[in-house]
Motif scaffolding. Structure first.
Motif, mmCIF file in Angstrom:
data_model
loop_
_atom_site.group_PDB
_atom_site.id
_atom_site.type_symbol
_atom_site.label_atom_id
_atom_site.label_comp_id
_atom_site.label_asym_id
_atom_site.label_seq_id
_atom_site.Cartn_x
_atom_site.Cartn_y
_atom_site.Cartn_z
ATOM 1 N N THR A 81 0.877 -1.177 0.000
ATOM 2 C CA THR A 81 0.000 0.000 0.000
ATOM 3 C C THR A 81 0.907 1.217 0.000
ATOM 4 O OG1 THR A 81 -1.630 -1.204 1.271
ATOM 5 C CG2 THR A 81 -1.814 1.197 1.322
ATOM 6 N N ASN A 82 0.739 2.113 -0.961
ATOM 7 C CA ASN A 82 1.740 3.175 -1.151
ATOM 8 C C ASN A 82 1.218 4.590 -0.929
ATOM 9 O OD1 ASN A 82 2.282 0.990 -3.768
ATOM 10 N ND2 ASN A 82 3.781 1.183 -2.134
ATOM 11 N N VAL A 157 7.964 2.074 -6.838
ATOM 12 C CA VAL A 157 7.783 3.375 -6.175
ATOM 13 C C VAL A 157 9.132 4.057 -5.962
ATOM 14 C CG1 VAL A 157 5.553 2.842 -5.116
ATOM 15 C CG2 VAL A 157 7.633 2.426 -3.799
ATOM 16 N N LEU A 206 15.019 -1.452 -0.411
ATOM 17 C CA LEU A 206 15.448 -2.104 0.830
ATOM 18 C C LEU A 206 14.240 -2.694 1.558
ATOM 19 C CD1 LEU A 206 18.113 -2.046 2.948
ATOM 20 C CD2 LEU A 206 16.486 -0.722 4.228
#
Ligand SMILES: C[S@@+](CC[C@H](N)C(=O)[O-])C[C@H]1O[C@@H](n2cnc3c(N)ncnc32)[C@H](O)[C@@H]1O
Length: 280
Positions: A81-82, A157, A206
């Motif tokens: 979820t961004n 993203v 990461l």
């Protein structure tokens, strides 16, 4: 329950949901409760179709087979979820400008280094907001050893974040003064970060629940609105790992609905509802 879908829609069973849930937990620490069964379908079914499979089962067999690693990364991206925005939770940026940056500026002017970390940066609004706050309080920061590490598990993203291009409507959350100082028009309806500010953020993929390659400590870490997707044990482990990466007296900012459990604060003292300070 075996859910047969209309033509063109991949088959999706409870066993498939349990399998995706296990993968999300093992690969990213993301926990989907039973109530998210439909959400998982809507996020993953597009990947199943694009990868050319008629069912979740076939798709998941492919993802977990040798050679499925690339698609595994796409699956994890689809599951995240961004949602984010510029200067989300303004009090954090006021605190950063008034408390953290003056100390960081004194440190780097004396020959040290200044490091800040946006630990789940999504499409970049958070690290770019941090960079704007740093330069507002420390205008020549980009001429010193100051960096904003910006990381996320989702490579899509992270690429968007690194481009630093945003629709004008979204940039409305940035004051007109900061827009004209840090951004330039891009195309018909977008703005792009430009000039010295571009040297502050360093963008990397990461996973917070894997090993971290970077060394050194941070004056402040933003880890906001990500542990809500983790189970409690994963959350508590992460808080302590982040605390280890803070300088003495450094600050951890968390999301509005997140807390470091009071029974195990890992040397973190709560100084405001969503701000923690590492023991000096
Ligand atoms: C809701 S966004 C929060 C963005 C920003 N921190 C904010 O508060 O506006 C959550 C981000 O966490 C990332 N994420 C989820 N699991 C992660 C993990 N295990 N390691 C690193 N990032 C992760 C997602 O890809 C997503 O971009």
């Amino acid at each position: 329950m075996n859910t047969m879908r209309p033509a063109g829609e991949p088959d999706y069973t409870d066993a498939d949901f349990q399998r995706v849930r296990r993968i999300a937990q093992e690969e990213a620490g993301i926990y989907f409760p039973d109530t998210k069964r439909t959400l998982v379908y809507s996020r993953v079914s597009r990947r199943v179709r694009e990868a050319g499979h008629a069912s979740f089962q076939r798709y998941l067999d492919f993802v977990q087979a040798p050679g499925g690693r690339n698609e595994m990364e796409k699956l994890i991206c689809a599951l995240t979820t961004n949602v984010t925005s510029f200067f989300r939770e303004k009090t954090h940026f006021t605190h950063l400008e008034e408390v953290v940056v003056p100390r960081l500026a004194a440190q780097v002017r004396a020959g040290g280094r200044g490091r800040l970390w946006s630990a789940a940066c999504s499409t970049g609004q958070e690290p770019w907001s941090i960079a704007m706050s740093v330069l507002s309080a420390f205008p020549d920061a980009h001429g010193h050893d100051v960096r904003v590490l910006a990381t996320d598990i989702n490579s899509d993203v992270v690429s968007q974040a690194a481009a630093g291009i945003y629709p004008r409507a979204e940039a409305e959350a940035i004051s007109a003064e900061k827009q004209s100082r840090f951004m330039e028009p891009y195309g018909d309806d977008a703005l792009r970060f430009t000039g010295g500010i571009r040297s502050l953020p360093a963008f990397r993929v990461l996973n917070l629940n894997a090993d971290w390659p970077m060394k050194g400590t941070f004056a402040a870490i933003f880890c906001r609105n990500v542990v809500i997707y983790f189970d409690e044990a994963t959350r508590e482990r992460l808080w302590c790992r982040l605390a280890e990466r803070l300088e003495p007296g450094g600050f951890l900012y968390v999301g509005h609905s997140e807390r470091v459990a009071s029974k195990n604060q890992c040397g973190l003292e709560q100084v405001a509802p969503t701000i923690y300070r590492k023991e000096p």
